[in-house]
Every structure is written in structure tokens, then in C-alpha cells.
Design an enzyme around this catalytic site. Sequence first.
Site, PDB file in Angstrom:
ATOM      1  N   TYR A 145       0.826  -1.225   0.000  1.00 51.02           N
ATOM      2  CA  TYR A 145       0.000   0.000   0.000  1.00 51.02           C
ATOM      3  C   TYR A 145       0.853   1.264   0.000  1.00 51.02           C
ATOM      4  O   TYR A 145       0.655   2.151  -0.842  1.00 51.02           O
ATOM      5  CB  TYR A 145      -0.947  -0.017   1.204  1.00 51.02           C
ATOM      6  CG  TYR A 145      -1.771   1.244   1.358  1.00 51.02           C
ATOM      7  CD1 TYR A 145      -2.916   1.450   0.572  1.00 51.02           C
ATOM      8  CD2 TYR A 145      -1.419   2.228   2.285  1.00 51.02           C
ATOM      9  CE1 TYR A 145      -3.683   2.603   0.723  1.00 51.02           C
ATOM     10  CE2 TYR A 145      -2.177   3.380   2.430  1.00 51.02           C
ATOM     11  CZ  TYR A 145      -3.310   3.567   1.653  1.00 51.02           C
ATOM     12  OH  TYR A 145      -4.058   4.712   1.799  1.00 51.02           O
TER      13      TYR A 145
ATOM     14  N   LYS B  44       1.204   4.303  -2.971  1.00 45.63           N
ATOM     15  CA  LYS B  44       0.912   5.733  -2.826  1.00 45.63           C
ATOM     16  C   LYS B  44       2.154   6.582  -3.117  1.00 45.63           C
ATOM     17  O   LYS B  44       2.048   7.727  -3.551  1.00 45.63           O
ATOM     18  CB  LYS B  44       0.371   6.014  -1.419  1.00 45.63           C
ATOM     19  CG  LYS B  44      -1.005   5.401  -1.159  1.00 45.63           C
ATOM     20  CD  LYS B  44      -2.102   6.101  -1.952  1.00 45.63           C
ATOM     21  CE  LYS B  44      -3.488   5.571  -1.619  1.00 45.63           C
ATOM     22  NZ  LYS B  44      -4.566   6.290  -2.322  1.00 45.63           N
TER      23      LYS B  44
HETATM   24  P1  NAP Z   1     -12.772   3.215   2.053  1.00 46.09           P
HETATM   25  O1  NAP Z   1     -13.782   3.626   3.073  1.00 46.09           O
HETATM   26  O2  NAP Z   1     -12.363   1.787   1.974  1.00 46.09           O
HETATM   27  O3  NAP Z   1     -13.297   3.718   0.637  1.00 46.09           O
HETATM   28  C1  NAP Z   1     -12.627   3.373  -0.534  1.00 46.09           C
HETATM   29  C2  NAP Z   1     -13.536   3.670  -1.705  1.00 46.09           C
HETATM   30  O4  NAP Z   1     -12.862   3.273  -2.904  1.00 46.09           O
HETATM   31  C3  NAP Z   1     -14.841   2.867  -1.659  1.00 46.09           C
HETATM   32  O5  NAP Z   1     -15.889   3.654  -2.150  1.00 46.09           O
HETATM   33  C4  NAP Z   1     -14.553   1.713  -2.607  1.00 46.09           C
HETATM   34  O6  NAP Z   1     -15.702   1.151  -3.187  1.00 46.09           O
HETATM   35  C5  NAP Z   1     -13.738   2.466  -3.641  1.00 46.09           C
HETATM   36  N1  NAP Z   1     -13.034   1.587  -4.570  1.00 46.09           N
HETATM   37  C6  NAP Z   1     -12.138   0.615  -4.309  1.00 46.09           C
HETATM   38  N2  NAP Z   1     -11.761   0.019  -5.452  1.00 46.09           N
HETATM   39  C7  NAP Z   1     -12.441   0.630  -6.451  1.00 46.09           C
HETATM   40  C8  NAP Z   1     -12.489   0.480  -7.852  1.00 46.09           C
HETATM   41  N3  NAP Z   1     -11.776  -0.478  -8.482  1.00 46.09           N
HETATM   42  N4  NAP Z   1     -13.272   1.298  -8.585  1.00 46.09           N
HETATM   43  C9  NAP Z   1     -14.011   2.256  -7.969  1.00 46.09           C
HETATM   44  N5  NAP Z   1     -14.040   2.438  -6.635  1.00 46.09           N
HETATM   45  C10 NAP Z   1     -13.258   1.633  -5.894  1.00 46.09           C
HETATM   46  O7  NAP Z   1     -11.413   4.026   2.242  1.00 46.09           O
HETATM   47  P2  NAP Z   1     -11.073   5.523   2.691  1.00 46.09           P
HETATM   48  O8  NAP Z   1     -10.307   5.436   3.937  1.00 46.09           O
HETATM   49  O9  NAP Z   1     -12.276   6.388   2.611  1.00 46.09           O
HETATM   50  O10 NAP Z   1     -10.034   5.910   1.545  1.00 46.09           O
HETATM   51  C11 NAP Z   1     -10.231   6.979   0.637  1.00 46.09           C
HETATM   52  C12 NAP Z   1      -8.869   7.431   0.132  1.00 46.09           C
HETATM   53  O11 NAP Z   1      -8.107   7.991   1.217  1.00 46.09           O
HETATM   54  C13 NAP Z   1      -8.012   6.313  -0.436  1.00 46.09           C
HETATM   55  O12 NAP Z   1      -7.290   6.786  -1.551  1.00 46.09           O
HETATM   56  C14 NAP Z   1      -7.054   5.988   0.700  1.00 46.09           C
HETATM   57  O13 NAP Z   1      -5.877   5.382   0.241  1.00 46.09           O
HETATM   58  C15 NAP Z   1      -6.834   7.362   1.260  1.00 46.09           C
HETATM   59  N6  NAP Z   1      -6.334   7.384   2.642  1.00 46.09           N
HETATM   60  C16 NAP Z   1      -7.082   6.900   3.661  1.00 46.09           C
HETATM   61  C17 NAP Z   1      -6.588   6.946   4.964  1.00 46.09           C
HETATM   62  C18 NAP Z   1      -7.357   6.458   6.144  1.00 46.09           C
HETATM   63  O14 NAP Z   1      -6.832   6.557   7.287  1.00 46.09           O
HETATM   64  N7  NAP Z   1      -8.579   5.946   5.971  1.00 46.09           N
HETATM   65  C19 NAP Z   1      -5.301   7.489   5.207  1.00 46.09           C
HETATM   66  C20 NAP Z   1      -4.558   7.965   4.133  1.00 46.09           C
HETATM   67  C21 NAP Z   1      -5.091   7.914   2.860  1.00 46.09           C
HETATM   68  P3  NAP Z   1     -16.452  -0.163  -2.546  1.00 46.09           P
HETATM   69  O15 NAP Z   1     -17.364   0.364  -1.468  1.00 46.09           O
HETATM   70  O16 NAP Z   1     -17.195  -0.713  -3.713  1.00 46.09           O
HETATM   71  O17 NAP Z   1     -15.377  -1.067  -2.025  1.00 46.09           O
END
Ligand code: NAP
Length: 234
Positions: free
Chosen positions: A159, A163
Site C-alpha cells: 500500500y 501511494k
Molecule cells: P474506504 O472507506 O475503503 O473507501 C474506498 C472507496 O474506494 C470505496 O468507495 C470503494 O468502493 C472504492 N473503490 C475501491 N476500489 C475501487 C475500484 N476499483 N473502482 C471504484 N471504486 C473503488 O477508504 P477511505 O479510507 O475512505 O479511503 C479513501 C482514500 O483515502 C483512499 O485513496 C485511501 O488510500 C486514502 N487514505 C485513507 C486513509 C485512512 O486513514 N482511511 C489514510 C490515508 C489515505 P467499494 O465500497 O465498492 O469497495
Amino acid sequence: MSKQTIALVTGANKGIGYEIAAGLGMTVGVGARDPRRGEEAAAKLRAAGVDAFFVPLDVTDDESVAAAAKVFEERFGRLDVLVNNAAIAGGWPDAPSTATPEGIRAVVETNVIGVVRVTNAMLPLLNRSARPRIVNLSSHVASLTLQSAQDLGGVSGTYSPSKTFLNAITVQYAKELENIKVNGACPGYVATDLNGFQGTDTPADGARIAIRLATLPDDGPTGGLFDHSGPVPW
Ligand code: NAP
């Protein structure tokens, strides 16, 4: 040309992406790969007063991405803001010594190639915007500087490097696309499905930096990486 600002947020059916869609204050396409989840999220956003509509979008699928671009082409003739938010974790912690080619390919396909696929499909539409902005959701764990200096929650062979790769591509897009502001956003440690809801911040908190970068003024930065406090080292 319509006066409203038009945005697309990928993976907007839940988590940080949903809150970005909720907070942009724009007409927003709710990108989601699952029709039920996407329709439900768009309906919930509309009920909250957001001008939202569901856009079927799997970032790993050429046809799906082309169809999503067609939606914006036919409906608005342009796109003003693209937020590349969709991503998968692929397991955490995951040591590089046990990472598999299949696992790495799956994560890179979504987190890196997916961003390039969506961005390139949307570029003709973004080029018709008066103030185009691209925001790529990155992470503090992508920073080689921070990784070298401190423990960021364990070892990540897949992961974090995905990124870091995304950061490198963000810089190159910013160099190439002089008319578009292209930046990376670090949302913090946010309680979402991605980390089994272990994060300490809310999705609305996590969305703030992406919203700020999506609404940058014309003299704002490009080719940078930012969190709520300011620039994050590469
Ligand atoms: P999340 O709740 O798991 O949401 C991820 C989203 O991406 C979901 O809507 C998922 O859809 C969608 N997704 C995954 N694969 C996909 C695909 N092939 N096509 C279209 N949609 C897809 O995660 P999150 O934490 O909100 O993450 C959002 C962003 O923030 C990501 O880029 C993550 O790397 C980044 N981020 C998060 C954190 C954290 O602490 N959470 C920290 C740093 C960065 P489904 O519902 O269908 O699975």
C-alpha cells in the site's frame, strides 16, 4: 456553458470519498463501482442538499471509465474537479518479504493505474474548464522522508509504495498540465473500512484537505503534497 462547478469523486459511496462529495459544494458525480451502493450514496447526499448523481465507475475497467467520461461529456460538456479517491489497502501491515506479485498488481492496478486511467479519460473534459483541479488521495505513509524518520504504523510492502508511486505520478502530471492544478492530499488517520475503522479522525475531517485542494484559488500551488497543516515532505 453551465455556471455550476462540476466534480467527479471516485470511490465516493463511503468513507472519505463520500465526505468529499458532501463537502465540495459543487454538482458532484458520485463515482462507485457497485450500482446499489452508488445510488444509495447519491440519494443520501441529495437528501442532505447536495446536487449529487451516481456515476457507475470501476477505476480498474477501461470501458467503465470511458462510459463515465461520456456521462460528463453528454451532461455538461466538461469537468472542473476530479478527485481520485478510490483505493484499496491490500492488507496491513504487510511485509515486503511476504508480498505477492498478485497482491501488488491488484493494489497498483487500483491505486496507481486506476488514477492514470481515470485522469486521462477525463483530461479532455478538464481542459474545457476555466479552473480545472485534480486531487489525488495520497497518504503520510507514502512519504519516503516520513517513512525513514518514524514508525508510521508498521511495515507496508504494497500500500505505502503504491501511494509513493502515485505521488511521483502526481508530480509529473503537474509538470505536464500547466493549465491544471494537480496536488496530492493526505487525509490523516481516518476511521474507515480501509483500516477496519481503526483511524482516529472522522471521514469528514479526512475530507477537508481534499476539499481545500479541489477549491484552490488561481494562485494556489500545484505539484505538491498537503495535509491539514500544510505541505508534507515527499
Ligand atoms: P474506504 O472507506 O475503503 O473507501 C474506498 C472507496 O474506494 C470505496 O468507495 C470503494 O468502493 C472504492 N473503490 C475501491 N476500489 C475501487 C475500484 N476499483 N473502482 C471504484 N471504486 C473503488 O477508504 P477511505 O479510507 O475512505 O479511503 C479513501 C482514500 O483515502 C483512499 O485513496 C485511501 O488510500 C486514502 N487514505 C485513507 C486513509 C485512512 O486513514 N482511511 C489514510 C490515508 C489515505 P467499494 O465500497 O465498492 O469497495
